[in-house]
Design a protein around this motif. Structure first.
Motif, mmCIF file in Angstrom:
data_model
loop_
_atom_site.group_PDB
_atom_site.id
_atom_site.type_symbol
_atom_site.label_atom_id
_atom_site.label_comp_id
_atom_site.label_asym_id
_atom_site.label_seq_id
_atom_site.Cartn_x
_atom_site.Cartn_y
_atom_site.Cartn_z
ATOM 1 N N ASP A 18 18.475 34.571 -5.389
ATOM 2 C CA ASP A 18 19.172 34.323 -4.135
ATOM 3 C C ASP A 18 18.611 35.255 -3.052
ATOM 4 O O ASP A 18 19.093 36.354 -2.845
ATOM 5 N N LYS A 19 17.587 34.773 -2.379
ATOM 6 C CA LYS A 19 16.851 35.623 -1.422
ATOM 7 C C LYS A 19 17.739 36.102 -0.263
ATOM 8 O O LYS A 19 17.646 37.235 0.176
ATOM 9 N N ARG A 20 18.606 35.207 0.208
ATOM 10 C CA ARG A 20 19.422 35.584 1.374
ATOM 11 C C ARG A 20 20.356 36.731 1.045
ATOM 12 O O ARG A 20 20.466 37.681 1.807
ATOM 13 N N SER A 21 21.001 36.637 -0.113
ATOM 14 C CA SER A 21 21.913 37.727 -0.487
ATOM 15 C C SER A 21 21.144 39.022 -0.659
ATOM 16 O O SER A 21 21.595 40.087 -0.248
ATOM 17 N N MET A 22 19.973 38.926 -1.268
ATOM 18 C CA MET A 22 19.141 40.111 -1.455
ATOM 19 C C MET A 22 18.866 40.784 -0.119
ATOM 20 O O MET A 22 18.969 41.992 0.026
ATOM 21 N N LEU A 23 18.508 39.932 0.840
ATOM 22 C CA LEU A 23 18.174 40.443 2.165
ATOM 23 C C LEU A 23 19.365 41.206 2.752
ATOM 24 O O LEU A 23 19.219 42.294 3.298
ATOM 25 N N VAL A 24 20.550 40.594 2.596
ATOM 26 C CA VAL A 24 21.738 41.252 3.136
ATOM 27 C C VAL A 24 21.994 42.566 2.404
ATOM 28 O O VAL A 24 22.200 43.609 3.012
#
Lengths: 368, 372
Positions: A18-24
């Protein structure tokens, strides 16, 4: 052991996918620290003010020029009558108005006494005070120039020394504050959600009927977030050293030890939340709404605890972030050792044990 | 219209069914509104002070008395040496050290000049700045007392003096709670509305129920509207409860017209919920939606002007703050509640928040695809 490793791997896959969560998760501490360091400042700059000059003479002109040339104030408008003052405030643009009485210079030079009025927008009392003080200081400066060469008798000079943070940088309290907040929120939120998610989707039962011990299931959920939190700590410390110029004064090992214990405490709180909730929404509301504001406001980094009412001073003791922030300040900024902070450390360890015991109790009940 | 009605009924049933969430939605804001504004005060009280008195004279005792009777300072201990006092600061038992040198009284009377030293723990820059300025003004006060005792005050000022009077408008008692309560209320309404909507559509995605909705003849805007209305109502209820509490607990009643607040809140909630729905259509799992909302909520709260005035921020942060819907509501709330601003005063904010509302909801409708 091998089982545990496989499980941890599985969890990592979940997170990394989950790239988006990682980014956050990894980006938020950086954003937050930068906002705190650079944007959240009570240092006044370019504050809009209005001036009503009923005198329009050399003295008022001189004072106005001084005010204008200071970095604190921008003269938003010049008023011509008293009624305009209220209008100027109500539209919300100005924070302060200065009124010079008629014959300002005349009175000043002939009777040695004249008056001016400062009107502040005290909806924010703190800012109102600060601004009024700035104006007074500018006026005092002017007055002192008029009074040059005259010595006041019986003067006490006060020397002021600011320890640890001579430039009064806000980062000295915001770095520990952000660490306390980010680690607690992210760890508690992430673990509670990821455990509750398995419950909600029904996969928890599958895990529990498998030959894995429940403790291993939970442990494998927690370890990946533990590692994410550690990465966050490292980024925060790097930023605070290289961007804000706040190096670690004390022992790095001690700092790491405290931080690891604090992360474990936050993870335990997350596990506890997951045992009392059954849906992701509920877990999120508890961990975000229930934790965010109290941690910001009661942990002592936004507002000094000693100034709070007694009852809140007592309540603040159950906020783990409070104890962590005290320790981080001690080790990171004051550079003192384990001997001075063992009490706080014990409190955090105690809280962790408490969270874990309750969780284990609740967890067993749920299995039946 | 009938479709919308059925959708609304479904949403309401779903919300009301979950007792735990309903309870939390109301309990958490109530408790926080009662507790938190009390914590938020920059007014310094009980500053712990350690005194090093090398003089042991009448004057040094008077000065110390002046500190302890001011109400701001608490004498934690009297140390023999500066080093001893410093230990108290290191252990966080004292925030401030006052050192009075030997010969303080003698020098003041004989040489017209004397010295004191204030040493503060400045880790929290702002708080220490305040406590030092309190301490300084107490010493100045003491200084004035001494002067008056020794000099006959002349009738006419010997030097030109500018007398400054300060009036504090809109909050005469300088009560910090008046400032915080409306702001905290906005945050709580925002948290409730935003979090619930952000999770809502994603939950349908995760549960798979969205496909059933997708194959039905419901139009996109009906779907979004059906999601929006229940939370809009919830948001207004939370706001009203909040007003009740601020009146009962803090005695705050809007100086301006409360109808204006509801008017603004109505549009603000549409904008905010639209943003929540946008996040919801964008995210794939509830976890993801949550992290994204967590990110935006933190940035929104920090740049809302609640903790630090927006005009103090550097240029880039001010631009971010102007893109933050929360800052507009906090602004309007304070204008109406404290200053009694009228409709024309809040018109610019109203216009901007309407643009937000249109933009977010259009994006949410566009981004909601009926295909999976």
């Amino acid at each position: 052991m091998k089982q545990l490793l496989t499980f941890i791997k599985k969890e990592f896959h979940h997170i990394l996918r989950d790239k988006r969560s990682m980014l956050v998760l990894l980006g938020l501490p950086i954003v937050q620290l930068l906002i705190f360091g650079f944007a959240i400042t009570t240092e006044t700059r370019n504050c809009n003010i209005a001036i009503l000059d009923n005198s329009k003479d050399g003295a008022t002109q001189n004072i106005i020029t001084r005010i204008e040339s200071s970095t604190y104030f921008d003269i938003d408008r010049t008023l011509s009558s008293n009624d305009q003052i209220e209008i100027a405030f109500k539209t919300g643009r100005i924070k302060l108005a200065i009124v010079f009485q008629p014959n300002f210079q005349n009175d000043l030079l002939h009777t040695n006494k004249t008056q001016m009025q400062i009107i502040t927008d005290a909806s924010d009392p703190n800012q109102a005070n600060t601004l009024a003080n700035y104006v007074s200081a500018i006026v005092m400066d002017y007055q002192q120039e008029l009074n040059q060469n005259k010595d006041f008798p019986y003067t006490i000079n006060t020397e002021i020394r600011m320890l640890y943070n001579p430039q009064l940088k806000g980062e000295y309290s915001s770095v520990p504050g952000v660490m306390g907040m980010i680690l607690l929120l992210i760890s508690a939120m992430m673990t509670s959600i990821s455990i509750v998610k398995e419950k909600e989707l029904g996969t928890m039962e599958v895990l529990l009927v498998s030959p894995m011990k429940p403790s291993i299931v939970i442990l494998s959920k927690v370890i990946p977030y533990f590692i994410v939190s550690l990465i966050n700590v490292i980024t925060i410390l790097l930023i605070s050293d290289f961007v804000f110029g706040i190096p670690i004064q004390g022992s790095f090992i001690l700092l790491s030890l405290i931080t690891i214990i604090y992360i474990v405490c936050s993870l335990a709180l997350g596990i506890l939340i997951s045992t009392v909730t059954s849906s992701q929404q509920a877990a999120m509301i508890i961990s975000l709404m229930g934790l965010m504001l109290p941690v910001v406001m009661l942990s002592g980094y936004a507002f000094p605890i000693s100034s709070m009412p007694m009852i809140l001073q007592i309540i603040s003791n159950i906020v783990p972030a409070k104890w962590y922030i005290i320790m981080i300040k001690d080790v990171m900024i004051k550079g003192i050792g384990l001997f001075e902070i063992w009490q706080e450390l014990l409190i955090i360890i105690g809280m962790t044990t408490f969270f874990l015991i309750i969780s284990i109790k609740r967890f067993k009940v749920r299995l039946q | 219209m009938r479709t919308l009605f059925f959708l609304l009924r479904k949403e309401f049933l779903q919300i009301l069914r979950n007792k735990l969430i309903i309870r939390m939605i109301f309990a958490i804001p109530v408790v926080q509104l009662i507790i938190l504004p009390n914590a938020a005060s920059y007014e310094m009280k009980n500053i712990n002070m350690s005194v090093v008195d090398h003089d042991h004279s009448e004057y040094s005792r008077q000065l110390i008395n002046k500190f302890t009777s001011s109400g701001y300072f608490q004498l934690t201990n009297v140390s023999e040496t500066y080093k001893d006092a410093l230990v108290f600061v290191e252990e966080d038992k004292a925030d401030l050290i006052i050192e009075i040198p030997q010969g303080f009284e003698r020098d003041l009377i004989r040489d017209n000049k004397s010295k004191t030293m204030i040493v503060a723990n400045a880790i929290n820059g702002q708080a220490s700045g305040l406590s030092v300025s309190y301490a300084n003004s107490i010493i100045q006060d003491f200084n004035n007392d001494v002067r008056i005792a020794w000099i006959q005050p002349p009738r006419v000022n010997p030097q030109p003096m500018i007398e400054i009077t300060t009036s504090n408008w809109f909050n005469l008692k300088m009560n910090y709670k008046y400032f915080m309560v409306p702001g905290v209320l906005v945050l709580l309404v925002t948290l409730v509305g935003f979090l619930l909507t952000a999770l809502n559509i994603v939950k349908e995605k995760e549960d798979g129920t969205i496909e059933q909705l997708n194959v039905s003849p419901i139009k996109k805007y009906q779907f979004i509207l059906g999601k929006l209305v229940p939370f809009w109502i919830l948001g207004n209820i939370v706001l009203s409860i909040g007003f009740g509490i601020s009146y009962i607990v803090y005695g705050i009643f809007p100086v301006g017209n409360p109808v204006l607040i509801y008017l603004f809140a109505a549009i603000y909630l549409i904008a905010l919920l639209g943003f929540g729905l946008l996040v919801s259509t964008f995210a794939e799992t509830q976890q993801q939606a949550m992290f994204i909302s967590y990110f935006f909520m933190t940035v929104f709260i920090l740049l809302s002007g609640l903790f630090a005035p927006i005009e103090n921020m550097p240029h880039w942060a001010r631009i971010l703050a102007y893109m933050n819907p929360v800052s507009y509501f906090i602004d309007v709330m304070r204008m109406i509640v404290l200053k009694g601003s009228g409709f024309t005063d809040i018109l610019p904010n109203l216009g901007i928040i309407s643009l937000f509302a249109i933009a977010f909801n259009t994006l949410a409708i566009l981004n909601y695809k009926k295909t999976v």
